[in-house]
Design an enzyme around this catalytic site. Sequence first.
Site, PDB file in Angstrom:
ATOM      1  CG  ASP A  42     -11.816 -13.993  22.347  1.00 21.70           C
ATOM      2  OD1 ASP A  42     -11.363 -13.817  23.497  1.00 21.70           O
ATOM      3  OD2 ASP A  42     -11.390 -14.874  21.572  1.00 21.70           O
ATOM      4  CG  ASP A  81      -9.136 -10.919  21.979  1.00 14.21           C
ATOM      5  OD1 ASP A  81      -7.918 -10.936  21.748  1.00 14.21           O
ATOM      6  OD2 ASP A  81      -9.647 -11.376  23.021  1.00 14.21           O
ATOM      7  CD  GLU A 179      -6.141 -16.502  29.564  1.00 17.93           C
ATOM      8  OE1 GLU A 179      -6.106 -15.895  28.478  1.00 17.93           O
ATOM      9  OE2 GLU A 179      -7.198 -16.889  30.105  1.00 17.93           O
TER      10      GLU A 179
HETATM   11  O1  KIV Z   1     -10.607 -12.105  25.917  1.00 20.19           O
HETATM   12  C1  KIV Z   1     -10.005 -11.776  26.951  1.00 20.19           C
HETATM   13  O2  KIV Z   1     -10.585 -11.235  27.902  1.00 20.19           O
HETATM   14  C2  KIV Z   1      -8.583 -12.019  27.016  1.00 20.19           C
HETATM   15  C3  KIV Z   1      -7.911 -11.797  28.347  1.00 20.19           C
HETATM   16  C4  KIV Z   1      -8.229 -12.883  29.266  1.00 20.19           C
HETATM   17  C5  KIV Z   1      -6.451 -11.608  28.196  1.00 20.19           C
HETATM   18  O3  KIV Z   1      -7.991 -12.406  26.066  1.00 20.19           O
END
Ligand code: KIV
Length: 262
Positions: A42, A81, A179
Amino acid sequence: MNVLEFKARKQAGRKLSMVTCYDFWSAQILAESDVDTLLVGDSLAMVMHGFDSTVHADVDLMALHIRAVARGAPNKFIVGDMPFLSARKGLVPTMDAVQALMQAGASAVKIEGEAGQVELIAHVVESGVPVVGHLGLTPQSVHALGGHKVQARDDAAARVLLESSRKLADAGCCALVLECVPSAVAHSITAALEIPTIGIGAGPHTDGQVLVLQDMLGMNPNFKPKFLRHYANGFEMISGAVNEFHADTCGGCFPSAAESYR
Ligand code: KIV
């Protein structure tokens, strides 16, 4: 790569690589690369649409980008996501969102956080959908966290993070993104879990690493957090090429005869 390989790779001591991918043309490039998995994160709300946080992504937007990536890289394991609040409105809306992302072409969904959603994650897994967890800095909670900051810096917070990680593994997550947490914290979580951890800003001891493609390509040279390595000077490369085209056009040396139809 399939979901069964996540644990197998950890057992074999082989690391996993993941990069974000948001569109068809970069998916075609990544399809030919060695990278293990693609994440339609996301973060596309920020990187592709210029918002200041991931809060602005919704299910339709995620599904649109997942469809493009799945068309470009049908051979890759694609994690999609679950966007802001899409897993927080009860079982039916959550399952509708999961369905939308999976039918768009995802191979798994990623859900941020643990508190209040362990049963729901177990239900998604029991429904036949692989789930990747995401703990530490969870950007959808940026307003509650007071910014994009390193998490679990003290012992108490590190213990809570370890406990949450165990709960997500027990709920059936196939992998866990960690993260922006201290290396030592990510190390002990990695050692405690049978499922692989995939770190971003979590040091070298996780079972894999994930980076945002545009960040690692140096598309925004001013964005250089401590954890990021630039593997290319993408910004300079693109602006240099476009300036060359501009100069050739204005100088009358593009197109040449060979580049013109007779
Ligand atoms: O949305 C994203 O790019 C992520 C990464 C930072 C793991 O969740």
